[in-house]
Design an enzyme around this catalytic site. Structure first.
Site, PDB file in Angstrom:
ATOM      1  N   ASN A  59     -15.497 -32.940 -34.239  1.00  0.00           N
ATOM      2  CA  ASN A  59     -15.699 -34.349 -34.575  1.00  0.00           C
ATOM      3  C   ASN A  59     -14.825 -34.736 -35.762  1.00  0.00           C
ATOM      4  OD1 ASN A  59     -17.722 -35.263 -32.696  1.00  0.00           O
ATOM      5  ND2 ASN A  59     -19.127 -33.870 -33.721  1.00  0.00           N
ATOM      6  N   ASN A  60     -14.027 -33.781 -36.247  1.00  0.00           N
ATOM      7  CA  ASN A  60     -13.179 -34.007 -37.412  1.00  0.00           C
ATOM      8  C   ASN A  60     -11.875 -34.664 -36.959  1.00  0.00           C
ATOM      9  OD1 ASN A  60     -11.201 -33.607 -39.468  1.00  0.00           O
ATOM     10  ND2 ASN A  60     -12.439 -31.954 -40.339  1.00  0.00           N
ATOM     11  N   ASP A  85     -12.624 -22.420 -35.930  1.00  0.00           N
ATOM     12  CA  ASP A  85     -13.357 -22.332 -37.182  1.00  0.00           C
ATOM     13  C   ASP A  85     -12.375 -21.817 -38.210  1.00  0.00           C
ATOM     14  OD1 ASP A  85     -15.774 -22.858 -38.585  1.00  0.00           O
ATOM     15  OD2 ASP A  85     -16.122 -20.712 -38.754  1.00  0.00           O
ATOM     16  N   GLY A 144     -10.442 -31.182 -46.979  1.00  0.00           N
ATOM     17  CA  GLY A 144     -11.051 -29.922 -47.409  1.00  0.00           C
ATOM     18  C   GLY A 144     -10.444 -29.405 -48.697  1.00  0.00           C
ATOM     19  N   ASP A 164      -7.398 -28.548 -49.208  1.00  0.00           N
ATOM     20  CA  ASP A 164      -5.944 -28.763 -49.244  1.00  0.00           C
ATOM     21  C   ASP A 164      -5.389 -29.099 -50.636  1.00  0.00           C
ATOM     22  OD1 ASP A 164      -5.923 -28.175 -46.564  1.00  0.00           O
ATOM     23  OD2 ASP A 164      -5.311 -30.171 -45.894  1.00  0.00           O
ATOM     24  N   LYS A 169       3.032 -28.934 -42.986  1.00  0.00           N
ATOM     25  CA  LYS A 169       1.749 -28.227 -43.011  1.00  0.00           C
ATOM     26  C   LYS A 169       1.500 -27.500 -41.693  1.00  0.00           C
ATOM     27  CE  LYS A 169      -3.215 -28.812 -43.557  1.00  0.00           C
ATOM     28  NZ  LYS A 169      -4.350 -29.729 -43.567  1.00  0.00           N
ATOM     29  N   HIS A 206      -2.281 -22.243 -41.348  1.00  0.00           N
ATOM     30  CA  HIS A 206      -3.161 -21.383 -40.559  1.00  0.00           C
ATOM     31  C   HIS A 206      -3.532 -21.999 -39.214  1.00  0.00           C
ATOM     32  CE1 HIS A 206      -5.163 -24.078 -43.314  1.00  0.00           C
ATOM     33  NE2 HIS A 206      -6.204 -24.100 -42.522  1.00  0.00           N
TER      34      HIS A 206
END
Length: 192
Positions: A8-9, A68, A149, A151, A171, A176
């Site tokens: 949902n992000n 995740d 987050g 960042d 980025k 990651h």
């Protein structure tokens, strides 16, 4: 091919949308009518990614991938790790989490850290996982307004900018999530 990205992000969705090949229609949880909180009760990053992908497949019958991510800080014995989103509490506030991290590292000289993302894919009733890692360090203060987050406090090795100071293309190329999604995309392209 339709694939659900179990998030949902919107920040994550936008990052990933830029990386997915055009022949794949990316659906969000909203697109499939999934509005409930998907459980994340595993004690590893990989476990949570698998749990989320399985939940969507089992409850909505869509092929799906979920990710995740955790920030692992060496001098904090790998914390916040799997608890990165809830580091400062169940309210999942990125600013609170980042402030707590900076406080915990206040008197530590070793600020080495890594972001780790695991993507779990449920496709044709088979499970696949893809991992991406970005090593770097935690800055002493927040820098930049982009990203989300942690960042603003994570500076990747070999860079003079935090993730929050970088454009999305840079980025994604060194980060990651970009690395894990790139492995996913390579796999999906190999199926054509």
């Amino acid at each position: 091919m339709q694939l659900v990205f179990a998030t949902n992000n919107l920040n994550k969705l936008n990052e990933v949308q830029a990386l997915i090949p055009k022949h794949i229609q990316l659906l969000s949880l909203k697109d499939i009518g999934c509005f409930e909180d998907i459980p994340e009760t595993q004690n590893t990053i990989e476990g949570n990614a698998i749990q989320k992908a399985e939940y969507v497949k089992n409850n909505y019958d869509y092929d799906c991938f979920a990710d995740d991510t955790g920030l692992e800080v060496k001098s904090l014995n790998g914390a916040p790790g799997v608890y990165s989103a809830r580091y400062a509490g169940e309210q999942r506030n990125a600013n609170d989490n980042t402030n707590k991290l900076l406080e915990e590292l206040n008197h530590k000289s070793n600020r080495n850290a890594q972001f780790k993302t695991v993507v779990a894919l449920q496709l044709n009733n088979k499970q696949h996982t893809f991992t991406g890692v970005c090593k770097g360090e935690i800055t002493v203060a927040k820098h930049g307004k982009k990203g989300f987050g942690y960042d603003p406090v994570f500076k990747p090795n070999g860079q003079n900018l935090t993730f929050a100071e970088m454009d999305l293309q840079l980025k994604n190329s060194i980060g990651h999530r970009g690395k894990a999604i790139s492995k996913l995309v390579d796999f999906l392209n190999s199926l054509r």
